[in-house]
Design a protein around this motif. Structure first.
Motif, short mmCIF file in Angstrom:
data_model
loop_
_atom_site.label_atom_id
_atom_site.label_comp_id
_atom_site.label_asym_id
_atom_site.label_seq_id
_atom_site.Cartn_x
_atom_site.Cartn_y
_atom_site.Cartn_z
N TYR A 187 -0.18 -3.63 -5.98
CA TYR A 187 -0.10 -2.37 -5.24
C TYR A 187 -1.48 -1.76 -5.03
O TYR A 187 -2.32 -1.76 -5.93
N LYS A 188 -1.68 -1.24 -3.85
CA LYS A 188 -2.84 -0.40 -3.56
C LYS A 188 -2.30 1.03 -3.55
O LYS A 188 -1.34 1.34 -2.82
N ALA A 206 -1.99 -3.03 -10.45
CA ALA A 206 -3.07 -3.08 -9.47
C ALA A 206 -3.13 -4.41 -8.71
O ALA A 206 -3.64 -4.45 -7.59
N ASP A 207 -2.58 -5.46 -9.27
CA ASP A 207 -2.60 -6.75 -8.56
C ASP A 207 -1.52 -6.85 -7.48
O ASP A 207 -1.56 -7.76 -6.65
N TYR A 254 0.85 -1.19 0.00
CA TYR A 254 0.00 0.00 0.00
C TYR A 254 0.89 1.24 0.00
O TYR A 254 1.67 1.46 0.92
N ASP A 283 -3.26 11.18 -10.66
CA ASP A 283 -3.40 9.84 -10.12
C ASP A 283 -3.23 8.77 -11.20
O ASP A 283 -2.52 7.78 -10.98
N SER A 326 -3.13 5.21 -3.22
CA SER A 326 -4.03 6.31 -2.84
C SER A 326 -3.28 7.61 -3.07
O SER A 326 -2.06 7.67 -2.91
N ARG A 360 -0.49 5.51 -11.25
CA ARG A 360 -0.97 4.12 -11.30
C ARG A 360 -0.34 3.31 -12.44
O ARG A 360 -0.26 2.09 -12.35
#
Length: 166
Positions: free
Chosen positions: A33-34, A30-31, A3, A21, A36, A25
Motif C-alpha cells: 500500500y501507498k 508498506a510493500d 494507493y 498518520d 498519503s 500506516r
C-alpha cells in the motif's frame, strides 16, 4: 500496489478522535500500500484536498470525519473510478451508520484494507450532491441554524434531526 489517500477532519466529532498518520500506516503494509494523508483546515477544504488527491490517481480516497466531510469528498468522486472509504469520526455519522460502518477506527480501517465494497446511490439537487439524507423547508433551516451556531452541543428540538445534538 494500492494507493489510498486519507482526508482527515481533525475537528469532526468535536475533535474527540485522534487519527495520526502513523496509526493509519499500521493497518497497511508498506510493500502493498501507498498511503498519503491530508488534514482539513476549514469547511469546504476537503473539496480542495480531494481535487488535489485525484491528480495523483489514487485507488481509494478515505473521508475521515462526519457527514459533512464525507459529503465533500464523495461529491468530488462522482464520475471517477476512485472508491470512497469512510472512517466515521463525526458527531452524527448518518451515512456510515446506514452502511453499517463501525465507529471503531481500527475496525473501519480493517474494512478498507479488506477491500469490502458496496455500491451506493447519489442524489443531486441543482449542483449539490447528497448521499444519505436531504431536506427542504424546516429540515434545511434547522441544519443551517445548527451549522451557523458554532456549537456542537446545541440542543435541537426537531425529533428527525441528525445533527448529533439530541
Amino acid at each position: 500496489m494500492t494507493y489510498i489517500h486519507f482526508i482527515i477532519n481533525p475537528v469532526s466529532g468535536a475533535g474527540r478522535h485522534s487519527l495520526p498518520d502513523f496509526y493509519i500506516r499500521q493497518f497497511f503494509p508498506a510493500d502493498r500500500y501507498k498511503i498519503s494523508t491530508d488534514y482539513t483546515m476549514s469547511r469546504k477544504h476537503a473539496l480542495i484536498l480531494t481535487e488535489k488527491a485525484l491528480e495523483q490517481n489514487p485507488d481509494i480516497i478515505v473521508a475521515c470525519g462526519g457527514d459533512g466531510t464525507i459529503n465533500e469528498v464523495a461529491s468530488r468522486l462522482i464520475g471517477t473510478d476512485v472508491k470512497l472509504g469512510i472512517i466515521p469520526v463525526g458527531s452524527g455519522n448518518g451515512l456510515a451508520s446506514h452502511l453499517n460502518i463501525p465507529r471503531d477506527i481500527g475496525k473501519s480501517l480493517e474494512i478498507i484494507r479488506e477491500g469490502r465494497k458496496l455500491r451506493i446511490d447519489a442524489g443531486r439537487i441543482n449542483q449539490h450532491y447528497f448521499f444519505s439524507n436531504t431536506g427542504i423547508g424546516i429540515d434545511a433551516m434547522i441544519v443551517k441554524k445548527y451549522e451557523n451556531s458554532g456549537k456542537k452541543d446545541a440542543f435541537c428540538l426537531y425529533q428527525g434531526c441528525s445533527c448529533g445534538s439530541l
